[in-house]
Design a protein around this motif. Sequence first.
Motif, PDB file in Angstrom:
ATOM      1  N   HIS A 197       1.665   6.898  -6.691  1.00 31.74           N
ATOM      2  CA  HIS A 197       0.572   7.850  -6.933  1.00 31.74           C
ATOM      3  C   HIS A 197       1.007   9.278  -6.633  1.00 31.74           C
ATOM      4  CE1 HIS A 197      -3.192  10.021  -5.911  1.00 31.74           C
ATOM      5  NE2 HIS A 197      -3.669   9.337  -6.926  1.00 31.74           N
ATOM      6  N   ASP A 198       1.794   9.457  -5.584  1.00 35.09           N
ATOM      7  CA  ASP A 198       2.214  10.798  -5.165  1.00 35.09           C
ATOM      8  C   ASP A 198       3.175  11.459  -6.150  1.00 35.09           C
ATOM      9  OD1 ASP A 198       0.636  10.613  -2.938  1.00 35.09           O
ATOM     10  OD2 ASP A 198       2.269  10.129  -1.559  1.00 35.09           O
ATOM     11  N   HIS A 256      -7.824   2.969  -3.710  1.00 39.77           N
ATOM     12  CA  HIS A 256      -7.999   4.428  -3.687  1.00 39.77           C
ATOM     13  C   HIS A 256      -6.710   5.150  -4.090  1.00 39.77           C
ATOM     14  CE1 HIS A 256      -6.444   3.351   0.282  1.00 39.77           C
ATOM     15  NE2 HIS A 256      -6.039   4.593   0.434  1.00 39.77           N
ATOM     16  N   HIS A 257      -5.587   4.432  -4.153  1.00 33.99           N
ATOM     17  CA  HIS A 257      -4.339   5.036  -4.634  1.00 33.99           C
ATOM     18  C   HIS A 257      -4.192   4.912  -6.156  1.00 33.99           C
ATOM     19  CE1 HIS A 257      -2.861   5.845  -0.674  1.00 33.99           C
ATOM     20  NE2 HIS A 257      -2.818   4.582  -0.323  1.00 33.99           N
ATOM     21  N   LEU A 275       2.391   1.706  -3.459  1.00 35.30           N
ATOM     22  CA  LEU A 275       1.418   2.225  -4.412  1.00 35.30           C
ATOM     23  C   LEU A 275       1.143   3.703  -4.161  1.00 35.30           C
ATOM     24  CD1 LEU A 275      -0.408   1.336  -6.757  1.00 35.30           C
ATOM     25  CD2 LEU A 275      -2.190   0.850  -5.076  1.00 35.30           C
ATOM     26  N   ALA A 276       1.049   4.080  -2.891  1.00 31.66           N
ATOM     27  CA  ALA A 276       0.824   5.484  -2.549  1.00 31.66           C
ATOM     28  C   ALA A 276       1.990   6.352  -3.017  1.00 31.66           C
ATOM     29  CB  ALA A 276       0.624   5.629  -1.045  1.00 31.66           C
ATOM     30  N   HIS A 310      -6.365  -0.996  -1.326  1.00 32.56           N
ATOM     31  CA  HIS A 310      -5.343  -0.118  -1.902  1.00 32.56           C
ATOM     32  C   HIS A 310      -5.839   0.636  -3.139  1.00 32.56           C
ATOM     33  CE1 HIS A 310      -2.697  -2.242   0.771  1.00 32.56           C
ATOM     34  NE2 HIS A 310      -2.760  -3.363   0.093  1.00 32.56           N
ATOM     35  N   GLY A 365       0.816  -1.210   0.000  1.00 30.23           N
ATOM     36  CA  GLY A 365       0.000   0.000   0.000  1.00 30.23           C
ATOM     37  C   GLY A 365       0.848   1.258   0.000  1.00 30.23           C
TER      38      GLY A 365
END
Length: 271
Positions: free
Chosen positions: A193-194, A212-213, A189-190, A210, A186
């Motif tokens: 995404h960032d 939502h990322h 993946l975040a 996960h 998670g």
Amino acid sequence: MSELRIEQRIAERQDALSPQERRAAATLVDHLDDLATYRAAELADLAGVSKATMSRLFRSLGYADFDEVRAHLRALREAGEPRRLDGPPDLGAHAEAEGELVRRALAQPRLDDAVALVADAARVTVLGWRSGYPVALHLRQQLAHARGDVRLAPAPGQVLGEEIADLTAGDVAVVLGFRRRPAGFGALLAAVHDTGATVLLVADRTASMHAHHADLWLECPVETRLAFDSYAGAMSLVGVLADGVLSHLGAPARRRAAAISATYARLGEVE
């Protein structure tokens, strides 16, 4: 809802769950194989939530209490989900199970959106770990015939930091994340995404916490009635995705594929 598996119920209710309930749900998914050996209070302790939160989650998922959860899991095993198979393989059952996985994997309502994202990206980075790595390798190899600037990450023996440092808006990161993912998936993946890159997640239902990322999630089942998970559906899905990119890009992609084949012949690299 009563016919759905517990991870399917979690996926459907994910957006309606509170942060504490999501944490509890992630613990349930992480312990699906041995969930029936726990008491509700032990699961709450594992998740770091209160017993009341765990009870609310059970009710939200359509169960009266944890006893009903256990009964549901026993029913699934009795319906053909043993942890091991005795005797020689049933080749007919194997072929049927693989075919069903492929059909389910290709039933993607947003596949055209995924094709457009990958085709039109400034750069594509395909990321995979553990069982997702060979699928990622296959996708990267096929995409490289249709378009330029396609990378595979992480490189063998490397970590993620240096692989995503230069991702930016306009890039697409295709992340393969099937169950038994590495710890911290998670957070990985975040971090992707960032960067501002568009994230396409290709994963089974256990990655729902996960999702939502990700900007787009293609759900790809791997579970079967057999002893091991199957990636027949995943390989078919990424093959169709690459086919779609080749078609979307048209003549330039066909010229690229022809040039690659000509280079193979000139260097004598393939038979």
